[in-house]
Design a protein around this motif. Structure first.
Motif, PDB file in Angstrom:
ATOM      1  N   THR A 196       0.842  -1.204   0.000  1.00 44.53           N
ATOM      2  CA  THR A 196       0.000   0.000   0.000  1.00 44.53           C
ATOM      3  C   THR A 196       0.872   1.248   0.000  1.00 44.53           C
ATOM      4  O   THR A 196       0.686   2.158  -0.813  1.00 44.53           O
ATOM      5  CB  THR A 196      -0.909   0.021   1.250  1.00 44.53           C
ATOM      6  N   ASN A 225      -5.020  -4.724  -9.756  1.00 38.45           N
ATOM      7  CA  ASN A 225      -4.874  -6.112 -10.217  1.00 38.45           C
ATOM      8  C   ASN A 225      -5.368  -7.082  -9.133  1.00 38.45           C
ATOM      9  O   ASN A 225      -4.971  -6.972  -7.966  1.00 38.45           O
ATOM     10  CB  ASN A 225      -3.377  -6.313 -10.536  1.00 38.45           C
ATOM     11  N   ASP A 226      -6.252  -8.018  -9.500  1.00 36.86           N
ATOM     12  CA  ASP A 226      -6.874  -8.916  -8.509  1.00 36.86           C
ATOM     13  C   ASP A 226      -5.858  -9.706  -7.703  1.00 36.86           C
ATOM     14  O   ASP A 226      -5.957  -9.808  -6.486  1.00 36.86           O
ATOM     15  CB  ASP A 226      -7.805  -9.910  -9.217  1.00 36.86           C
ATOM     16  N   HIS A 227      -4.863 -10.290  -8.408  1.00 37.32           N
ATOM     17  CA  HIS A 227      -3.856 -11.094  -7.716  1.00 37.32           C
ATOM     18  C   HIS A 227      -3.071 -10.225  -6.728  1.00 37.32           C
ATOM     19  O   HIS A 227      -2.862 -10.612  -5.571  1.00 37.32           O
ATOM     20  CB  HIS A 227      -2.911 -11.742  -8.737  1.00 37.32           C
ATOM     21  N   ARG A 229      -4.010  -7.429  -5.356  1.00 36.06           N
ATOM     22  CA  ARG A 229      -4.888  -6.988  -4.269  1.00 36.06           C
ATOM     23  C   ARG A 229      -5.045  -8.084  -3.215  1.00 36.06           C
ATOM     24  O   ARG A 229      -4.940  -7.816  -2.016  1.00 36.06           O
ATOM     25  CB  ARG A 229      -6.272  -6.588  -4.823  1.00 36.06           C
ATOM     26  N   ARG A 230      -5.258  -9.314  -3.691  1.00 35.91           N
ATOM     27  CA  ARG A 230      -5.442 -10.420  -2.729  1.00 35.91           C
ATOM     28  C   ARG A 230      -4.151 -10.737  -1.985  1.00 35.91           C
ATOM     29  O   ARG A 230      -4.124 -10.886  -0.770  1.00 35.91           O
ATOM     30  CB  ARG A 230      -5.910 -11.682  -3.464  1.00 35.91           C
ATOM     31  N   ALA A 231      -3.027 -10.825  -2.733  1.00 34.43           N
ATOM     32  CA  ALA A 231      -1.783 -11.304  -2.134  1.00 34.43           C
ATOM     33  C   ALA A 231      -1.040 -10.228  -1.347  1.00 34.43           C
ATOM     34  O   ALA A 231      -0.383 -10.518  -0.360  1.00 34.43           O
ATOM     35  CB  ALA A 231      -0.875 -11.878  -3.218  1.00 34.43           C
ATOM     36  N   TYR A 232      -1.127  -8.970  -1.803  1.00 37.62           N
ATOM     37  CA  TYR A 232      -0.268  -7.944  -1.192  1.00 37.62           C
ATOM     38  C   TYR A 232      -1.011  -6.783  -0.565  1.00 37.62           C
ATOM     39  O   TYR A 232      -0.435  -6.042   0.232  1.00 37.62           O
ATOM     40  CB  TYR A 232       0.741  -7.427  -2.237  1.00 37.62           C
ATOM     41  N   GLY A 234      -4.209  -7.243   0.753  1.00 42.71           N
ATOM     42  CA  GLY A 234      -5.147  -7.779   1.737  1.00 42.71           C
ATOM     43  C   GLY A 234      -6.573  -7.337   1.489  1.00 42.71           C
ATOM     44  O   GLY A 234      -7.335  -7.109   2.432  1.00 42.71           O
ATOM     45  N   ILE A 235      -6.928  -7.164   0.195  1.00 48.37           N
ATOM     46  CA  ILE A 235      -8.300  -6.703  -0.113  1.00 48.37           C
ATOM     47  C   ILE A 235      -9.088  -7.851  -0.743  1.00 48.37           C
ATOM     48  O   ILE A 235      -8.572  -8.533  -1.622  1.00 48.37           O
ATOM     49  CB  ILE A 235      -8.281  -5.513  -1.126  1.00 48.37           C
TER      50      ILE A 235
END
Ligand SMILES: Nc1ncnc2c1ncn2[C@@H]1O[C@H](COP(=O)(O)OP(=O)(O)OP(=O)(O)O)[C@@H](O)[C@H]1O
Ligand SMILES: [Mg+2]
Length: 235
Positions: A196, A225-227, A229-232, A234-235
């Motif tokens: 972030t 980017n979805d990947h 956002r999920r991996a780095y 935490g969304i």
């Protein structure tokens, strides 16, 4: 702006197999670039390969010149500064002495450089005679950045500037990094687990996973980017 750093086909490791595999990364003049990655992804290994602290294979070209075989001090003199993970300030020296050690100039010019960085970072100026080891974590990070800048670099490599800092202090350190990038036009290559914070000031970013670049693009695109956002994020 044209490219000032071009890393291509870089492989590096510590003996038993490569930690970094075929890495290609570039930074243009005045650009802020983030490299995101989890623990052990190879972020520190990459910065150490670029600054010459670790032997690597492949090409590292800085300001049009190949850095292959050049020792770290020559890379620093060429304008490539490295703020290592854990900051690397000289804890038993004062704030002023740390800046002194970072300035490559001599005599009057050196004094002017130090005075300039105390102007830029008044919090350091107020603590000029304090031992670096007794500064707060955030102040030590600022000192490490100021020490790197005292050498008048074109590019600063920063290894996890947010490490161990409270959220408010992370914000303040990144705001100062952004200020340096925009006011002085110094290019930054920041490796971070804090996606972030680093994406908030970066123009472009790369994701490093198990020693390979898996995603790259504009910071705003990576933040969406979805990947990523999920991996780095935490969304
Ligand atoms: N001196 C060393 N000798 C052997 N292996 C090492 C050495 N330093 C790092 N490694 C290994 O290389 C891999 C990448 O480490 P590196 O420190 O580059 O990761 P990193 O992305 O900076 O991680 P972190 O976010 O925890 O700082 C890890 O598997 C680590 O165990
Ligand atoms: Mg690291």
């Amino acid at each position: 702006m044209s490219e000032i750093l071009n890393v291509s086909g870089l492989h590096a490791g510590y003996g038993a197999g490569d930690v970094l595999v075929d890495i290609s990364v570039s930074v243009s003049g005045g650009e802020a670039v983030a490299i995101l990655g989890a623990n052990g992804a190879g972020k520190t290994t990459l910065l150490r390969s670029i600054s010459g602290l670790l032997k690597s294979r492949g090409e590292v070209v800085f300001l049009g010149q190949s850095l292959s075989g050049r020792p770290p001090y020559k890379r620093a003199r060429a304008g490539l500064a490295h703020v290592p993970q854990g900051r690397g300030t000289l804890s038993h020296l004062t704030v002023a002495e740390n800046l002194w050690a970072g300035a490559h100039a001599s005599g009057r010019e050196r004094k002017e450089i130090i005075a300039h960085w105390f102007d830029v970072f008044p919090r350091l100026g107020e603590r000029r005679n304090q031992m670096a080891g007794s500064l707060s974590g955030g102040e030590q990070q600022l000192l490490a950045v100021a020490r790197a800048m005292a050498g008048n670099p074109q590019l600063v490599l920063l290894d996890e500037p947010s490490l161990g800092l409270a959220p408010l202090m992370v914000k303040s350190v990144f705001a100062e990094l952004k200020r340096i990038n925009s006011e002085f036009g110094t290019a930054l290559l920041i490796v971070e687990q804090n996606a972030t914070a680093s994406l908030s000031i970066a123009d472009r970013a790369y994701v490093l996973e198990a020693g390979r670049v898996t995603v790259e693009g504009a910071a705003a695109d990576l933040a969406a980017n979805d990947h990523v956002r999920r991996a780095y994020l935490g969304i």
